[in-house]
Scaffold this motif. Structure first.
Motif, mmCIF file in Angstrom:
data_model
loop_
_atom_site.group_PDB
_atom_site.id
_atom_site.type_symbol
_atom_site.label_atom_id
_atom_site.label_comp_id
_atom_site.label_asym_id
_atom_site.label_seq_id
_atom_site.Cartn_x
_atom_site.Cartn_y
_atom_site.Cartn_z
ATOM 1 N N ASP A 89 -27.992 5.726 2.137
ATOM 2 C CA ASP A 89 -26.618 5.477 1.706
ATOM 3 C C ASP A 89 -25.691 5.612 2.902
ATOM 4 O OD1 ASP A 89 -27.374 5.087 -0.912
ATOM 5 O OD2 ASP A 89 -27.049 7.172 -1.499
ATOM 6 N N ILE A 90 -24.793 4.647 3.083
ATOM 7 C CA ILE A 90 -23.909 4.610 4.247
ATOM 8 C C ILE A 90 -22.462 4.490 3.786
ATOM 9 C CG2 ILE A 90 -23.332 3.410 6.387
ATOM 10 C CD1 ILE A 90 -26.155 2.235 6.352
ATOM 11 N N GLU A 91 -21.608 5.355 4.311
ATOM 12 C CA GLU A 91 -20.177 5.285 4.063
ATOM 13 C C GLU A 91 -19.457 5.142 5.397
ATOM 14 O OE1 GLU A 91 -19.781 8.042 0.047
ATOM 15 O OE2 GLU A 91 -19.454 8.941 2.023
ATOM 16 N N VAL A 92 -18.566 4.166 5.488
ATOM 17 C CA VAL A 92 -17.831 3.891 6.718
ATOM 18 C C VAL A 92 -16.345 4.062 6.455
ATOM 19 C CG1 VAL A 92 -17.379 2.218 8.553
ATOM 20 C CG2 VAL A 92 -19.599 2.227 7.408
ATOM 21 N N TYR A 93 -15.717 4.945 7.231
ATOM 22 C CA TYR A 93 -14.287 5.207 7.098
ATOM 23 C C TYR A 93 -13.590 4.731 8.372
ATOM 24 C CZ TYR A 93 -15.868 8.413 3.427
ATOM 25 O OH TYR A 93 -16.456 8.958 2.319
ATOM 26 N N THR A 94 -12.653 3.811 8.228
ATOM 27 C CA THR A 94 -11.876 3.328 9.364
ATOM 28 C C THR A 94 -10.449 3.079 8.905
ATOM 29 O OG1 THR A 94 -11.637 1.574 11.005
ATOM 30 C CG2 THR A 94 -12.689 0.964 8.931
ATOM 31 N N ASP A 95 -9.468 3.612 9.639
ATOM 32 C CA ASP A 95 -8.064 3.601 9.205
ATOM 33 C C ASP A 95 -8.004 4.245 7.818
ATOM 34 O OD1 ASP A 95 -7.248 2.377 11.566
ATOM 35 O OD2 ASP A 95 -7.637 0.376 10.763
ATOM 36 N N ASN A 96 -7.476 3.532 6.841
ATOM 37 C CA ASN A 96 -7.419 4.063 5.476
ATOM 38 C C ASN A 96 -8.399 3.347 4.565
ATOM 39 O OD1 ASN A 96 -5.303 5.932 6.016
ATOM 40 N ND2 ASN A 96 -3.805 4.249 5.886
ATOM 41 N N GLU A 97 -9.387 2.714 5.160
ATOM 42 C CA GLU A 97 -10.337 1.909 4.392
ATOM 43 C C GLU A 97 -11.701 2.586 4.349
ATOM 44 O OE1 GLU A 97 -12.153 -2.666 4.340
ATOM 45 O OE2 GLU A 97 -10.850 -1.973 5.966
ATOM 46 N N LYS A 98 -12.354 2.478 3.212
ATOM 47 C CA LYS A 98 -13.703 3.001 3.046
ATOM 48 C C LYS A 98 -14.622 1.878 2.585
ATOM 49 C CE LYS A 98 -16.513 6.076 0.172
ATOM 50 N NZ LYS A 98 -16.505 7.066 -0.938
ATOM 51 N N GLN A 99 -15.778 1.764 3.234
ATOM 52 C CA GLN A 99 -16.794 0.796 2.844
ATOM 53 C C GLN A 99 -18.092 1.544 2.567
ATOM 54 O OE1 GLN A 99 -16.344 -1.765 6.447
ATOM 55 N NE2 GLN A 99 -16.182 -3.435 4.968
ATOM 56 N N SER A 100 -18.776 1.121 1.516
ATOM 57 C CA SER A 100 -20.040 1.754 1.152
ATOM 58 C C SER A 100 -21.151 0.715 1.142
ATOM 59 C CB SER A 100 -19.936 2.414 -0.227
ATOM 60 O OG SER A 100 -18.975 3.448 -0.213
ATOM 61 N N PHE A 101 -22.295 1.075 1.730
ATOM 62 C CA PHE A 101 -23.464 0.209 1.792
ATOM 63 C C PHE A 101 -24.696 1.029 1.428
ATOM 64 C CE2 PHE A 101 -20.428 -1.370 4.864
ATOM 65 C CZ PHE A 101 -20.480 -2.753 4.752
ATOM 66 N N SER A 102 -25.756 0.313 1.158
ATOM 67 C CA SER A 102 -27.074 0.939 1.161
ATOM 68 C C SER A 102 -27.918 0.150 2.153
ATOM 69 C CB SER A 102 -27.718 0.928 -0.230
ATOM 70 O OG SER A 102 -27.962 -0.387 -0.664
ATOM 71 N N THR A 109 -13.372 5.534 13.836
ATOM 72 C CA THR A 109 -14.310 5.234 12.756
ATOM 73 C C THR A 109 -15.245 6.408 12.526
ATOM 74 O OG1 THR A 109 -14.274 2.862 13.252
ATOM 75 C CG2 THR A 109 -16.140 3.674 11.977
ATOM 76 N N ASN A 110 -15.452 6.753 11.262
ATOM 77 C CA ASN A 110 -16.410 7.790 10.884
ATOM 78 C C ASN A 110 -17.445 7.177 9.959
ATOM 79 O OD1 ASN A 110 -15.192 10.358 12.035
ATOM 80 N ND2 ASN A 110 -13.472 9.587 10.834
ATOM 81 N N ILE A 111 -18.700 7.516 10.203
ATOM 82 C CA ILE A 111 -19.794 6.984 9.411
ATOM 83 C C ILE A 111 -20.670 8.127 8.929
ATOM 84 C CG2 ILE A 111 -21.791 5.439 9.380
ATOM 85 C CD1 ILE A 111 -20.512 3.911 11.688
ATOM 86 N N ASN A 112 -20.951 8.145 7.627
ATOM 87 C CA ASN A 112 -21.868 9.119 7.052
ATOM 88 C C ASN A 112 -23.111 8.392 6.557
ATOM 89 O OD1 ASN A 112 -20.015 11.228 7.441
ATOM 90 N ND2 ASN A 112 -19.060 10.875 5.449
ATOM 91 N N ILE A 113 -24.273 8.864 6.978
ATOM 92 C CA ILE A 113 -25.539 8.262 6.570
ATOM 93 C C ILE A 113 -26.401 9.340 5.942
ATOM 94 C CG2 ILE A 113 -27.589 7.003 7.326
ATOM 95 C CD1 ILE A 113 -25.979 6.121 9.797
ATOM 96 N N ARG A 114 -26.965 9.048 4.791
ATOM 97 C CA ARG A 114 -27.890 9.991 4.158
ATOM 98 C C ARG A 114 -29.165 9.248 3.770
ATOM 99 N NH1 ARG A 114 -28.256 14.954 2.226
ATOM 100 N NH2 ARG A 114 -26.073 15.449 2.653
ATOM 101 N N PHE A 115 -30.292 9.732 4.321
ATOM 102 C CA PHE A 115 -31.579 9.147 4.009
ATOM 103 C C PHE A 115 -32.076 9.696 2.672
ATOM 104 C CE2 PHE A 115 -32.306 9.018 8.857
ATOM 105 C CZ PHE A 115 -31.588 7.839 8.938
ATOM 106 N N LYS A 116 -32.445 8.792 1.781
ATOM 107 C CA LYS A 116 -32.904 9.188 0.454
ATOM 108 C C LYS A 116 -34.421 9.234 0.345
ATOM 109 C CE LYS A 116 -28.882 9.552 -1.632
ATOM 110 N NZ LYS A 116 -28.408 10.798 -2.259
ATOM 111 N N LYS A 117 -35.082 8.334 1.040
ATOM 112 C CA LYS A 117 -36.533 8.247 0.899
ATOM 113 C C LYS A 117 -37.139 7.683 2.175
ATOM 114 C CE LYS A 117 -40.028 6.718 -2.437
ATOM 115 N NZ LYS A 117 -40.278 5.918 -3.654
ATOM 116 N N ILE A 118 -38.117 8.392 2.736
ATOM 117 C CA ILE A 118 -38.762 7.958 3.974
ATOM 118 C C ILE A 118 -40.265 7.976 3.806
ATOM 119 C CG2 ILE A 118 -39.153 8.471 6.413
ATOM 120 C CD1 ILE A 118 -36.437 9.685 6.579
#
Length: 254
Positions: free
Chosen positions: A59-72, A223-232
């Motif tokens: 799971d990936i969350e990207v924060y830039t300015d006042n915007e948040k984007q979420s990806f997997s 820019t701030n990015i949070n990444i969390r690995f769920k399954k490896i």
């Protein structure tokens, strides 16, 4: 191209069978004797990229300015140097597929039906980050070509030391008890810190520790990015194939 730039930025700050589980995170550790053993050897033996692996979900969350984007994302790696990354929206739609090896960079922009192609050196020229440093983003240790030994005198359980990799200065911060990198910083111009990567929530898998949580901060772009690995899955015995999109517009990356 702005959308692809964002995707590349995320990708650059990413990359027996086992599954990450809850419960073993905060006190996972491996005994390390830094006086009798080489610190570099200990760090290298814990590298995730020593073997092929498959991160089935991140799971990936990207924060830039006042915007948040979420990806997997899913990340496949085949030794010694080949990655395949799939980025999906939260609704499950694949936005991009990225293939990178020692001499090839391919990006399928599935939303705009474009295929970008070029050399991995494009990443360094465009973003100032060499493709050879991608394992570092996953918490791995890459040493420079110098024969100098690293000072192993820990201070309050931590050790800082610098390495130059492909001309880029990297500072590692190591948890001496775990024998694992917990922070990487990269200096830009005027010795300002451009990139900072923190690793936490370590999971013990056999003889290595894997960070389940990665936090990236880029001061230049705010820019701030949070990444969390769920399954490896590691080691992984699969293969990697890249199928270009049918009738996609071809765009060379220079």
């Amino acid at each position: 191209m702005r959308k692809i730039g964002s995707i590349l930025f995320i990708f650059i700050f990413l990359t027996g069978c086992s599954v990450l589980k809850k419960g073993n995170k905060s006190n996972a550790e491996i005994s390390v004797d830094l006086e009798k053993n080489s610190l570099e050897d200990k760090l290298e033996k814990q590298n995730l990229t020593n073997k092929s692996f498959f991160i089935q979900k991140a799971d990936i969350e990207v924060y830039t300015d006042n915007e948040k984007q979420s990806f997997s994302a899913s990340i496949k790696f085949v030794v010694p140097d080949t990655f395949l990354i799939s980025l999906r929206s939260k609704s499950g739609i694949e936005a991009a597929r990225i293939f990178i090896s020692k001499d090839t960079l391919l990006i399928n922009d599935r939303i705009n039906r474009k295929l970008y192609y070029g050399k991995p050196e494009y990443l360094s020229g465009r973003y100032g980050f060499s493709a050879s440093l991608l394992p570092v983003i996953l918490g791995d240790f890459i040493k420079d070509n110098k024969e100098e030994k690293v000072n192993t005198n820990c201070l309050e359980g931590k050790l800082d030391f610098d390495q130059f990799i492909k001309g880029i200065k990297i500072r590692y911060t190591v948890d001496c008890k775990r024998g694992k990198i917990i922070l990487v910083t990269q200096e830009g111009s005027l010795k300002a810190i451009d990139n900072k990567v923190r690793y936490s929530d370590f999971i013990r898998q056999g003889d290595i520790l894997i960070p389940a949580k990665i936090q990236i901060n880029n001061t230049e772009s705010m820019t701030n990015i949070n990444i969390r690995f769920k399954k490896i899955e590691s080691p992984w015995k699969g293969s990697i194939g890249f199928i270009p999109g049918n009738k996609y517009e071809l765009i060379e990356l220079r």
